[in-house]
Design an enzyme around this catalytic site. Structure first.
Site, short mmCIF file in Angstrom:
data_model
loop_
_atom_site.label_atom_id
_atom_site.label_comp_id
_atom_site.label_asym_id
_atom_site.label_seq_id
_atom_site.Cartn_x
_atom_site.Cartn_y
_atom_site.Cartn_z
N HIS A 1 58.76 48.62 0.22
CA HIS A 1 58.96 47.51 -0.71
C HIS A 1 57.64 47.11 -1.37
O HIS A 1 57.60 46.75 -2.55
CB HIS A 1 59.57 46.31 0.04
CG HIS A 1 60.05 45.21 -0.85
ND1 HIS A 1 59.31 44.06 -1.08
CD2 HIS A 1 61.20 45.06 -1.56
CE1 HIS A 1 59.98 43.26 -1.87
NE2 HIS A 1 61.13 43.83 -2.19
N CYS A 2 56.55 47.19 -0.62
CA CYS A 2 55.24 46.77 -1.11
C CYS A 2 54.71 47.63 -2.25
O CYS A 2 53.91 47.16 -3.06
CB CYS A 2 54.22 46.78 0.02
SG CYS A 2 54.68 45.82 1.47
N ILE A 3 55.11 48.89 -2.30
CA ILE A 3 54.54 49.80 -3.31
C ILE A 3 55.47 49.99 -4.50
O ILE A 3 55.18 50.81 -5.39
CB ILE A 3 54.15 51.16 -2.70
CG1 ILE A 3 55.37 51.96 -2.23
CG2 ILE A 3 53.15 50.97 -1.57
CD1 ILE A 3 55.04 53.39 -1.86
#
Length: 338
Positions: free
Chosen positions: A327-329
């Site tokens: 989700h972070c990238i």
């Protein structure tokens, strides 16, 4: 209270036009050795290529990494070039919202290296929000609030999950009040109910952490339903974190426990590996795997949480080694509302 219509951030399961990512640039994300760099490039590419089976993907690439990126990204993945410090598109890119007429805009938060972390540089990354808005052809909504996309989760109806140690934490908006944060979230993403979590996972407060991003802790899967990171082992300090957050969230929502991996520690200490940090795409879910006994259970829960979507797992250990997850990238660009 103003009656002027405001933008609204749609839920992550709403129809999407594209996934945006950034490719690892020289420095922290690529690491110190050739082996580190190869691992980062292939892991970021594995996520991009998995997403591209469901919808278009555009990857922002630092010019010095263009050839390396093309060698590992699938042919259908689009590359656009811009200078980068790092590769966490969820945090450096814009948060896309629907304007009152249904068209798209992008909220460009102030990005300052997760609260001015001493190891971070952000002179280039702080420009990516505006760059992506331009590349996507959508208006930019500027904000004076320090914030990152990984620090909010919405249900598409105006509810948003945030964390006290992020929006009001060290190095971010230290002179703001809760009311000011809530007012800015209302103006920019249409928040009508802000749910404040007191903290995030333990590892996230160490030197290379974000100090409490919600996207490894809890996420909405429908209005009124929350997936929560469930650390079942009392030996891990997140066991108490999970228990206290469940008590808080269960008072408002239907809470579904998503187990933490069985693995408790890595070479650096207590892990913050989390299946919560997944990406919803058109017709699918790109899920974190950890070569862990709980991988299969997590996939089954995600299938039930998102009926009719194919769950595709990618080994996220190299991402978490660098401070984040799938989700972070990534950052979804929703379809315009008709």
């Amino acid at each position: 209270m103003s009656l002027t219509p405001t933008p609204l951030m749609p839920a992550e399961w709403a129809p999407q036009d594209r996934i945006w990512m950034a490719f690892p640039a020289p420095g922290y994300s690529l690491g110190d050795t050739a082996e580190d760099a190869d691992e980062a490039r292939t892991t970021w590419a594995a996520v991009a290529n998995a997403c591209s089976a469901f919808e278009p993907v555009t990857v922002v690439v630092d010019p010095v990494e263009a050839a390396a990126a093309r060698s590992v990204l699938a042919p259908e993945v689009e590359i656009v070039e811009a200078p980068l410090n790092d590769a966490w598109m969820r945090d450096i890119g814009p948060t896309f919202v629907h304007q009152p007429d249904g068209s798209l805009a992008g909220v460009d938060w102030v990005f300052n290296g997760w609260g001015q972390c001493d190891w971070a540089t952000w002179d280039r990354d702080s420009q990516i929000g505006a760059f992506v808005c331009g590349a996507a052809g959508v208006p930019r909504i500027g904000s004076a609030m320090v914030n990152e996309g990984g620090a909010i989760h919405v249900d598409g109806t105006g509810r948003v999950l945030v964390t006290e140690t992020v929006q009001l934490g060290q190095g971010r908006n230290e002179d703001w009040t809760r009311a000011q944060v809530e007012e800015e979230l209302a103006r920019t993403i249409g928040a009508t109910e802000v749910v404040w979590l007191p903290r995030g996972l333990t590892r996230d407060y160490e030197r290379y952490g974000t100090r409490g991003h919600v996207d490894i802790v809890a996420t909405f899967t429908s209005p009124g339903r929350v997936l929560l990171h469930d650390q079942r082992d009392a030996a891990h300090p997140d066991h108490e974190v999970s228990r206290s957050l469940r008590e808080l969230l269960a008072a408002r929502f239907d809470v579904v426990d998503l187990p933490a991996p069985v693995t408790l520690r890595d070479a650096e200490g207590w892990v913050d590996w989390s299946y919560v940090n997944h990406l919803v795409v058109n017709g699918g879910v790109i899920a974190c795997s950890f070569d862990d006994p709980h991988d299969a259970e997590a996939v089954a829960i995600l299938r039930e949480a998102y009926p009719g979507r194919e769950v595709v797992s990618v080994d996220a250990r190299p991402l978490f080694d660098r401070g984040g997850g799938i989700h972070c990238i990534t950052q979804q660009q929703p379809s315009p509302r008709t």
